[in-house]
Design an enzyme around this catalytic site. Structure first.
Site, PDB file in Angstrom:
ATOM      1  N   GLU A  92       0.819  -1.212   0.000  1.00  0.00           N
ATOM      2  CA  GLU A  92       0.000   0.000   0.000  1.00  0.00           C
ATOM      3  C   GLU A  92       0.857   1.267   0.000  1.00  0.00           C
ATOM      4  OE1 GLU A  92      -3.221   1.613   3.091  1.00  0.00           O
ATOM      5  OE2 GLU A  92      -3.278  -0.520   2.676  1.00  0.00           O
ATOM      6  N   ASP A  93       1.938   1.258   0.791  1.00  0.00           N
ATOM      7  CA  ASP A  93       2.663   2.511   1.014  1.00  0.00           C
ATOM      8  C   ASP A  93       3.992   2.627   0.286  1.00  0.00           C
ATOM      9  OD1 ASP A  93       0.601   3.102   2.649  1.00  0.00           O
ATOM     10  OD2 ASP A  93       1.632   2.648   4.515  1.00  0.00           O
TER      11      ASP A  93
END
Length: 747
Positions: A92-93
């Protein structure tokens, strides 16, 4: 290494220290020792998140380590889950993809990490709720691998523990979503400890003052509780020693959130909550086969010391709850004249109660156990709901929420098979749980050989026979009778199908009608018919025409014929009268643009009259814990934080939630309802009105009082400025001799 700043060196040390603690915790569990892959996952995640900080200022990697710690210690999962927890934010990051993870760590871990990765924004329209969509994705992966949801719950628990560093509007969103979705989920998976902590933390951020107040009262009464516990358990210990059992006795204090919940639902003050203390007896059975008998032996021996409550024996030993919970609960009358609940469990049952399904894996090294059946059934139902797409995010969340029940009833089929159903199930739910065809053709039921309607609520132990008829069709009002998620989803799907079919027929009938009357089928024509028949939208109108609920006739002809000639008048009035309205609208538009979600909204007298709307569902007044919600038309609506509607909004449109605070000075008046109950006596009503109008100068709008057998109940509707006024009124009313209960109610 040479050019690191002291801060970076300290961070490095802190990270390594945290990881070593995690490894040591893992090594002390019963799992196979796969240290290598865990270390590899840690190094990979540490590299990926390097240099990134959380809002609290600590290195980002501390969060995945903490989540992995919860997964390992508090849920008791093994290396696959620990790796997935360490990697859960990487995709996600950072720039790594699920494919990268699969190449390095294999498909199993990658699949879990994928389930934990939020879907990136932009692919939903504005109407869809990203929160609900992500939750749906989580559930889809969960039905393949339950560990996804367990790690997600651990992730949420760590976020709740560190929620203090977030902005207030984010706090409400996260706390609300936790109470609405994650606490029930943890409960459904048998993680009681985590469920309680999630509820308490959510409550702490939503109602900080009430949390502090209850906490203080609990601390103040702690010594007294300890004494009661000691006195109550002393004779029990003597008895258990005689039986020669190995055991431990613990005191369980009711959680702050459950205390508050009970105060709200039962309208009682803290002092009148009597089940703050429960006693847990946890024993080691003499051998595995005797476990069940030991539970009942303990029950028999302690009920010789204290008298048990006749209706309060809960036997989850022979019938475990759907989430695997097993225990024997009895309520005994203590020497102090108070009922005390005693929970009897073996060590194994206690592990299952604390760690839920994870504990089952611990106890069955060699293959499956029958307990998994319930979990499988539940996952299957969730799969069914997911297969049937639902248009609205909030409906979807509600449907899933219906399915997170913990309390259930047992009913029997005519042949004597046992079926587990959620509490409050109706005969209709039972029909759908057997088969969709039985549900959709069912006309009634026989419960214990008596004829009952479909809306009949089932009780535990009922024997239910469903009566069907080929000609029966699903009725729209069934949606109201059905209480289980499965039945509701099926009914909604069948009705949607029928509605679509009716719309098609309606379209044909309408175009025939317009052709015959030589009217052009335009938007405006349909709009007029819609208004004439009060239909919500075009679809509803067509469906009603198709199902012959609306028959097109003379009235429709007149409406359409007359209006087609006089259209030009409408245009004339429009082109002239608009300049004033336009200016007004422009002015309003300028005012609307100034909302900044990161700042706390001040609710002043002026803004309450002009800009903000008080929610109809919960009627907040100054002093209540509230929040703002920006709706589709950019209006700000003020809800109480515990309002059920607000709970849904926090869980599906959390990014539209605003933090608010009151800034009012007793100028505006708001309506509240106060409920009073007590013993009827002469002149009581006079005293009540005196207290309210004379002493406190408050206007009463409406007063209803009923008396039955010397007990009176009443509701007073009054105008007040804020919560302080309500407290003063309640406290003064309580001083009247025969009034026993005073509380503010919703309506």
């Amino acid at each position: 290494m040479d050019n690191l700043t002291p801060k970076e060196i300290a961070d490095e040390e802190m990270i390594n220290q945290a990881f070593h603690e995690l490894l040591n915790d893992y090594l002390s569990t019963k799992h196979r020792k796969k240290v290598e892959i865990i270390t590899k996952a840690f190094n990979f995640a540490n590299q990926a998140h390097k240099g990134i900080k959380r809002r609290s200022g600590e290195p980002y990697i501390m969060h995945p380590i903490a989540v992995a710690g919860i997964v390992c210690n508090e849920i008791g999962l093994g290396s696959t889950s620990i790796c997935a927890a360490l990697l859960h934010d990487v995709v996600e990051d950072t720039d790594y993809t699920v494919e990268d993870i699969e190449n390095i760590f294999g498909p199993k871990i990658a699949q879990i990490v994928d389930g934990l990765t939020k879907i990136s924004g932009g692919i939903f329209g504005d109407r869809a709720s990203a929160q609900a969509e992500n939750f749906k994705k989580l559930l889809l992966t969960m039905s393949n691998d339950i560990r996804v949801i367990l790690i997600k719950i651990a992730d949420r628990l760590h976020n709740m523990r560190t929620l203090g560093s977030m902005l207030p509007n984010k706090q409400y969103k996260i706390a609300g979503e936790t109470l609405y979705i994650y606490a029930p989920l943890a409960n459904r998976l048998g993680l009681y400890k985590i469920k309680t902590e999630l509820e308490n933390l959510s409550f702490k951020y939503e109602h900080p003052e009430e949390y502090a107040e209850i906490e203080e009262k609990l601390n103040a009464t702690a010594a007294e509780r300890d004494k009661v516990f000691k006195d109550f358990t002393a004779p029990i210990r003597t008895q258990l020693d005689k039986m020669g059992l190995k055991y431990r006795i613990l005191a369980r204090v009711k959680s702050i959130y459950s205390i508050w919940n009970k105060m709200q639902t039962k309208h009682v003050p803290f002092e009148e909550i009597y089940d703050l203390l429960a006693v847990r007896i946890i024993f080691e059975p003499r051998n595995v086969e005797e476990e069940l008998n030991d539970c009942f032996d303990i029950y028999v021996s302690i009920s010789k010391i204290y008298k048990p409550h006749p209706d309060r024996l809960r036997d989850w030993v022979s019938h475990p709850k759907a989430n695997g919970y097993q225990a024997l609960h009895v309520t005994l009358m203590g020497n102090n004249g108070q009922w005390i609940e005693v929970q009897i469990r073996s060590e194994r049952m206690n592990d299952v109660a604390e760690q839920g399904f994870a504990a089952h894996w611990k106890y069955k090294e060699g293959g499956g156990s029958e307990d998994e059946g319930e979990l499988e059934k539940w996952l299957k139902t969730i799969k069914e709901i997911l297969d049937d797409p639902q248009p609205d995010a909030i409906d979807f969340l509600d449907t899933i929420k219906l399915n997170l029940f913990a309390s259930e009833i047992f009913v029997f089929t005519p042949k004597g098979e046992l079926k587990t159903m959620p509490q409050n199930s109706t005969a209709l739910d039972f029909a759908f749980s057997l088969h969709t065809d039985i549900g959709s053709h069912c006309i009634g039921a026989k419960v214990n050989h008596k004829l009952v309607p479909l809306s009949h609520k089932l009780q535990s132990g009922d024997q239910v026979e469903i009566l069907t008829s080929k000609s029966q069709r699903v009725q729209p009002q069934w949606e109201v009778f059905a209480t289980t998620a499965r039945a509701r989803a099926k009914i909604a799907a069948i009705l949607r199908k029928e509605r679509k079919a009716n719309q098609k027929i309606g379209e044909e009938i309408l175009s025939e009608f317009l052709k015959k009357e030589e009217i052009r089928p335009e938007e405006t024509v349909i709009e007029k018919l819609r208004k004439l028949h009060n239909a919500k939208n075009e679809e509803e109108l067509l469906a009603a025409i198709g199902s012959k609920a609306i028959i097109l006739g003379e009235a429709d002809k007149n409406e359409l014929k007359e209006k087609q000639t006089s259209n030009w008048k409408k245009y004339l009035t429009f082109s002239f009268g608009n300049s004033k309205e336009k200016q007004q609208e422009e002015k309003e538009a300028q005012e609307k643009e100034k909302i900044n979600p990161k700042q706390i909204l001040k609710l002043t007298e002026e803004s309450l009259q002009k800009k903000y709307i008080m929610a109809e569902c919960c009627h907040p007044i100054p002093g209540d814990d509230v929040l703002g919600y920006v709706d589709e038309n950019d209006r700000i609506i003020i809800h109480k934080r515990q309002c059920p509607v607000a709970a849904k909004l926090k869980s599906s449109y959390g990014n539209r939630i605003l933090a608010t605070e009151w800034d009012t000075h007793k100028e505006l008046s708001f309506l509240v309802y106060i409920y009073i109950k007590g013993i009827d006596s002469m002149g009581l009503l006079n005293e009540v009105t005196q207290v309210i109008s004379r002493q406190l100068n408050v206007n009463i709008r409406k007063l209803t009082i009923e008396t039955e057998d010397g007990i009176f109940e009443g509701k007073i509707q009054l105008w007040v400025h804020d919560v302080e006024d309500v407290k003063t009124i309640c406290n003064n009313l309580k001083k009247i001799q025969n009034i026993k209960q005073v509380s503010r109610v919703e309506e």
